[in-house]
Design an enzyme around this catalytic site. Structure first.
Site, PDB file in Angstrom:
ATOM      1  CG  ASP A 131     -75.852  -8.298 -11.071  1.00 37.37           C
ATOM      2  OD1 ASP A 131     -74.885  -7.520 -10.994  1.00 37.37           O
ATOM      3  OD2 ASP A 131     -76.205  -8.828 -12.130  1.00 37.37           O
ATOM      4  CG  HIS A 189     -78.335 -11.319 -16.050  1.00 38.94           C
ATOM      5  ND1 HIS A 189     -78.456 -11.610 -14.700  1.00 38.94           N
ATOM      6  CD2 HIS A 189     -77.489 -10.269 -16.108  1.00 38.94           C
ATOM      7  CE1 HIS A 189     -77.707 -10.773 -13.998  1.00 38.94           C
ATOM      8  NE2 HIS A 189     -77.100  -9.943 -14.828  1.00 38.94           N
ATOM      9  CB  CYS A 197     -69.989  -7.229 -13.590  1.00 38.00           C
ATOM     10  SG  CYS A 197     -68.457  -8.157 -13.380  1.00 38.00           S
ATOM     11  CG  ASN A 217     -79.079  -6.609 -12.803  1.00 39.52           C
ATOM     12  OD1 ASN A 217     -78.212  -6.221 -12.028  1.00 39.52           O
ATOM     13  ND2 ASN A 217     -79.047  -7.788 -13.370  1.00 39.52           N
TER      14      ASN A 217
HETATM   15  N1  COA Z   1     -64.769 -17.971  -0.780  1.00 42.65           N
HETATM   16  C1  COA Z   1     -63.936 -17.483   0.146  1.00 42.65           C
HETATM   17  N2  COA Z   1     -62.641 -17.203  -0.074  1.00 42.65           N
HETATM   18  C2  COA Z   1     -62.172 -17.472  -1.293  1.00 42.65           C
HETATM   19  C3  COA Z   1     -62.977 -18.009  -2.309  1.00 42.65           C
HETATM   20  C4  COA Z   1     -64.331 -18.267  -2.014  1.00 42.65           C
HETATM   21  N3  COA Z   1     -65.178 -18.714  -2.918  1.00 42.65           N
HETATM   22  N4  COA Z   1     -62.235 -18.149  -3.404  1.00 42.65           N
HETATM   23  C5  COA Z   1     -60.992 -17.745  -3.101  1.00 42.65           C
HETATM   24  N5  COA Z   1     -60.966 -17.312  -1.830  1.00 42.65           N
HETATM   25  C6  COA Z   1     -59.820 -16.726  -1.130  1.00 42.65           C
HETATM   26  C7  COA Z   1     -58.641 -17.629  -1.100  1.00 42.65           C
HETATM   27  O1  COA Z   1     -58.678 -18.469   0.017  1.00 42.65           O
HETATM   28  C8  COA Z   1     -57.503 -16.637  -1.019  1.00 42.65           C
HETATM   29  O2  COA Z   1     -57.428 -16.140   0.307  1.00 42.65           O
HETATM   30  P1  COA Z   1     -56.014 -15.739   0.962  1.00 42.65           P
HETATM   31  O3  COA Z   1     -55.521 -14.562   0.150  1.00 42.65           O
HETATM   32  O4  COA Z   1     -56.389 -15.379   2.356  1.00 42.65           O
HETATM   33  O5  COA Z   1     -55.164 -16.941   0.818  1.00 42.65           O
HETATM   34  C9  COA Z   1     -57.988 -15.482  -1.885  1.00 42.65           C
HETATM   35  O6  COA Z   1     -59.417 -15.583  -1.863  1.00 42.65           O
HETATM   36  C10 COA Z   1     -57.477 -15.541  -3.297  1.00 42.65           C
HETATM   37  O7  COA Z   1     -57.725 -16.827  -3.811  1.00 42.65           O
HETATM   38  P2  COA Z   1     -57.303 -17.318  -5.265  1.00 42.65           P
HETATM   39  O8  COA Z   1     -57.730 -18.739  -5.432  1.00 42.65           O
HETATM   40  O9  COA Z   1     -55.849 -16.975  -5.502  1.00 42.65           O
HETATM   41  O10 COA Z   1     -58.244 -16.516  -6.203  1.00 42.65           O
HETATM   42  P3  COA Z   1     -58.021 -15.174  -7.039  1.00 42.65           P
HETATM   43  O11 COA Z   1     -57.291 -14.139  -6.293  1.00 42.65           O
HETATM   44  O12 COA Z   1     -57.579 -15.565  -8.409  1.00 42.65           O
HETATM   45  O13 COA Z   1     -59.558 -14.707  -7.098  1.00 42.65           O
HETATM   46  C11 COA Z   1     -61.900 -15.232  -7.140  1.00 42.65           C
HETATM   47  C12 COA Z   1     -60.534 -15.509  -7.706  1.00 42.65           C
HETATM   48  C13 COA Z   1     -62.908 -15.928  -8.021  1.00 42.65           C
HETATM   49  C14 COA Z   1     -62.003 -15.754  -5.728  1.00 42.65           C
HETATM   50  C15 COA Z   1     -62.137 -13.733  -7.112  1.00 42.65           C
HETATM   51  O14 COA Z   1     -61.735 -13.159  -8.331  1.00 42.65           O
HETATM   52  C16 COA Z   1     -63.586 -13.388  -6.880  1.00 42.65           C
HETATM   53  O15 COA Z   1     -64.157 -13.665  -5.835  1.00 42.65           O
HETATM   54  N6  COA Z   1     -64.175 -12.716  -7.845  1.00 42.65           N
HETATM   55  C17 COA Z   1     -65.530 -12.298  -7.754  1.00 42.65           C
HETATM   56  C18 COA Z   1     -66.298 -12.791  -8.919  1.00 42.65           C
HETATM   57  C19 COA Z   1     -67.660 -12.225  -8.840  1.00 42.65           C
HETATM   58  O16 COA Z   1     -68.418 -12.521  -7.941  1.00 42.65           O
HETATM   59  N7  COA Z   1     -68.012 -11.370  -9.809  1.00 42.65           N
HETATM   60  C20 COA Z   1     -69.277 -10.770  -9.897  1.00 42.65           C
HETATM   61  C21 COA Z   1     -70.324 -11.698 -10.332  1.00 42.65           C
HETATM   62  S1  COA Z   1     -70.426 -11.859 -12.073  1.00 42.65           S
HETATM   63 ZN    ZN Z   2     -75.446  -8.845 -14.067  1.00 51.11          ZN
END
Ligand code: COA
Ligand code: ZN
Length: 329
Positions: A25, A215, A248, A257
């Site tokens: 975080d 949290h 976040c 946090n």
């Molecule tokens: N690990 C590695 N790569 C990942 C992945 C993962 N867990 N999930 C998705 N990807 C990659 C995909 O392969 C794709 O890559 P490309 O552009 O090279 O093809 C790209 O990320 C987009 O994937 P997609 O499935 O279309 O996801 P998205 O663009 O809708 O994004 C998340 C969704 C969840 C991957 C993204 O929003 C994210 O990582 N968010 C972070 C959430 C987070 O940690 N927040 C803070 C904590 S609360």
């Molecule tokens: Zn948090």
């Protein structure tokens, strides 16, 4: 019973478990990329403080959270200490599979209680997240414990009020699907102690066998007060982050946090056991400003512990003499 005695009775024989989330975080919101070996060294140092759980990293898309693009290397190269549970966050199945390949002890899955934040954070509707997380619980069975973190459980910075029933219903579902733990997250520090007490009231014995964690973010200065409300309600597990870093990246106005060493210090002074050595934590916290290249919000690392003693002013005896001389006129 007088209120003071009642409070003391509620706090006696308690053991609080703290999950330090600074390396996840904390780092996810940072612009700088902390070198992998520094992350590993910090997790190793935290492993020696008595913490029972450490959230090490996050297996998200490296494009979304570049600060944690070295998740595999960090997870594989830390020196695991028996008795410490090493956790990693995963936002989707791909992340969960990466985490399982690294043999995490626990996967922390996230979804929000509000759809707007869930879309912004994970790119999924609530219904989609619910399905994906349920599939991951099945996938992880027998390989790692699964904790579900419910973000915006105390309010959403975009939608506002979140009904407790929404949070209970999500928790009910994941408890029925075999989640090992559920964490209620106040993602942007909107919770107040009364709200914590009210939400907790509906949780009493609700999810038997499921570890319940709170949290809090200290965005509006209510973080430790919320912990006290949680403790009064009987909840013994808290997320906190070294130095009070964190937030976040997909929540407007998110800040740190509650601070792990401030929490441990408070509980130490209250006589509530945590098993954590605050002096060792303070040594770790003192390394953060150089690592992150900015100041940290933690209070005790700056002020020192409340039992720190300082020399009196050099002229204290002169002041006393003057005070006594005044008495005789
Ligand atoms: N690990 C590695 N790569 C990942 C992945 C993962 N867990 N999930 C998705 N990807 C990659 C995909 O392969 C794709 O890559 P490309 O552009 O090279 O093809 C790209 O990320 C987009 O994937 P997609 O499935 O279309 O996801 P998205 O663009 O809708 O994004 C998340 C969704 C969840 C991957 C993204 O929003 C994210 O990582 N968010 C972070 C959430 C987070 O940690 N927040 C803070 C904590 S609360
Ligand atoms: Zn948090």
């Amino acid at each position: 019973m007088a209120a003071g005695k009642h409070f003391a009775a509620l706090m006696s024989d308690r053991r609080v478990h703290i999950n330090d989330v600074a390396m996840r975080d904390g780092l996810q919101i940072e612009a700088v990329f902390v070198p992998t070996e520094q992350k590993i060294a910090m997790v190793n140092a935290l492993s020696q403080t008595g913490l029972s759980k450490i959230e090490v990293t996050s297996f998200t898309s490296p494009k979304a959270i570049p600060a944690l693009r070295d998740a595999e290397q960090v997870m594989m190269e830390i020196a695991r200490v028996p008795g410490v549970r090493y956790v990693a966050l995963a936002p989707n199945m791909r992340g969960a599979q990466r985490a399982l390949e690294c043999r995490v002890d626990e996967i922390n899955l996230v979804m929000s209680a509000s759809e707007t934040h869930n879309l912004a954070n994970t790119g999924m509707t609530l219904a989609q997240s619910r399905k994906v997380l349920t599939d991951i619980i099945r996938e992880a069975r027998g390989r790692a414990a699964v904790n579900i973190s419910i973000s915006t459980a105390f309010g959403c910075p975009m939608e506002g009020h979140v009904a407790p029933e929404t949070v209970y219903a999500l928790g009910d579902w994941f408890a029925s699907q075999g989640a090992d733990g559920i964490t209620l997250c106040d993602t942007t520090g909107m919770a107040n102690p009364m709200q914590v007490a009210e939400l907790a009231d509906g949780l009493d014995q609700r999810w038997p066998g499921v570890e319940l964690t709170l949290h809090f973010h200290n965005t509006r200065g209510m973080g430790l007060a919320n912990v006290i409300a949680g403790l009064i309600a009987g909840i013994d597990r808290y997320d906190a982050s070294l130095g009070g870093v964190g937030g976040c990246p997909y929540a407007p106005g998110a800040t740190g946090n509650i601070c792990t060493e401030d929490l441990v210090h408070m509980l130490d002074t209250m006589g509530v056991a945590t098993g954590v050595d605050v002096d060792r934590l303070l040594v770790c916290a003192a390394r953060l400003p150089a690592m992150l290249v900015h100041d940290i919000p933690g209070a005790v690392v700056r002020a020192g512990k409340s039992d720190s003693r300082y020399p009196p002013p050099a002229n204290i005896e002169a002041i006393r003499a003057r005070a006594l001389a005044r008495e005789t006129v």
